[in-house]
Scaffold this active site. Structure first.
Site, PDB file in Angstrom:
ATOM      1  CG  ASP A   1      -2.323   0.568   0.876  1.00  0.00           C
ATOM      2  OD1 ASP A   1      -2.359   1.693   0.340  1.00  0.00           O
ATOM      3  OD2 ASP A   1      -3.333  -0.093   1.142  1.00  0.00           O
TER       4      ASP A   1
ATOM      5  CE  LYS B   1     -11.795  -0.836  -9.457  1.00  0.00           C
ATOM      6  NZ  LYS B   1     -10.763  -1.684  -8.798  1.00  0.00           N
TER       7      LYS B   1
ATOM      8  CE1 TYR C   1     -13.564   2.197  -8.334  1.00  0.00           C
ATOM      9  CE2 TYR C   1     -15.768   1.820  -9.204  1.00  0.00           C
ATOM     10  CZ  TYR C   1     -14.737   1.466  -8.363  1.00  0.00           C
ATOM     11  OH  TYR C   1     -14.869   0.353  -7.550  1.00  0.00           O
TER      12      TYR C   1
ATOM     13  CB  VAL D   1       6.327   5.574  -8.737  1.00  0.00           C
ATOM     14  CG1 VAL D   1       7.811   5.692  -9.085  1.00  0.00           C
ATOM     15  CG2 VAL D   1       5.819   6.868  -8.104  1.00  0.00           C
TER      16      VAL D   1
END
Length: 260
Positions: free
Chosen positions: A36, A176, A172, A66
């Site tokens: 996380d 998804k 979103y 990143v």
């Protein structure tokens, strides 16, 4: 369902669903990598799981936006725990993420935020799966579980959000939906050594606006919002040898929301 000795990596592992997934896999015997963005939360969850379940854990504080940090993850996991058997892509921006141009009407949604959401919700899983493929193939039990959403398979009913501070964003839903198609694509490309499946949770209750909750539950055949506990069975099925002949599939854990 015995996962003793296997290594499971969960992205978003310090979040609500991700933490439940980490605990579930550890309870079944897996050694767990908690990945996380927040170092303190990562260390807390990894330490708790090691103490409670007696498995080996590794906490990784990684910003999934990143690329170099994402690509370094499999090597760090192999060095610490010897390999990788299970990869759960659970991290992602959700409705409560505090981003500019997020949780608002379509006309106000930000292109910059769209790009960031795509990077974390869709590009990072692609990168991490690709970088982990060798470890997963060598496992003998390699399995990838991508966490989608009901909004990756259906359009939103915006009336649910009227009179609340909540919203439903295009980025979103699009990411998804893309993750579900990536699941199907990878399931044939990585076969037979690696299985790739997905889980689509419905709405999970987290003290949302009562108006939203009432409307949502009215539209759900089972009459309630979901909980993190509701996701555990589908996860264990796909992570274990119970699903040894299952790949390219998506399990809806939504109380029947998408069955109407």
């Amino acid at each position: 369902m015995d996962l003793t000795g296997r290594v499971a990596l969960v992205t978003g592992g310090a979040g609500y669903i991700g933490r439940t997934f980490c605990e579930t896999l550890a309870e079944a015997g897996a050694n767990v990598v908690v990945l996380d963005i927040d170092p303190e939360r990562v260390d807390e969850v990894a330490g708790y799981i090691a103490d409670r379940f007696g498995v080996s854990t590794l906490g990784l504080a990684v910003d999934l936006a990143v690329q170099d940090d994402v690509l370094a993850v499999p090597g760090r996991v192999e060095e610490a725990l010897g390999g990788m058997d299970i990869l759960v892509n659970c991290a992602g921006f959700v409705g409560t993420s505090k981003l500019p141009g997020w949780g608002c009407g379509f006309e106000e949604q930000s292109v910059d935020t769209w790009r960031l959401v795509a990077e974390v919700n869709l590009t990072a899983p692609f990168e991490l799966i690709q970088a982990s493929t060798d470890l997963l193939r060598r496992s003998g039990h390699g399995t990838v579980i991508n966490i989608g959403s009901i909004y990756g398979v259906s359009g939103p009913d915006m009336s649910l959000y009227e009179g609340t501070s909540m919203g439903n964003d295009a980025a979103y839903a699009a990411t998804k939906g893309g993750l579900l198609q990536l699941t199907r694509w990878l399931s044939t490309v990585l076969a037979p050594e690696v299985r790739v499946n997905s889980i689509c949770p419905g709405g999970v209750f987290r003290n949302q606006d009562p108006k939203f909750v009432k409307r949502y539950e009215k539209n759900t055949p089972l009459g309630r919002m979901g909980t993190e506990e509701d996701m555990k069975g589908a996860l264990l099925f796909l992570a274990s040898d119970l699903s040894a002949y299952v790949t390219g599939q998506n399990i809806m854990v939504d109380g029947g929301w998408t069955a109407w």
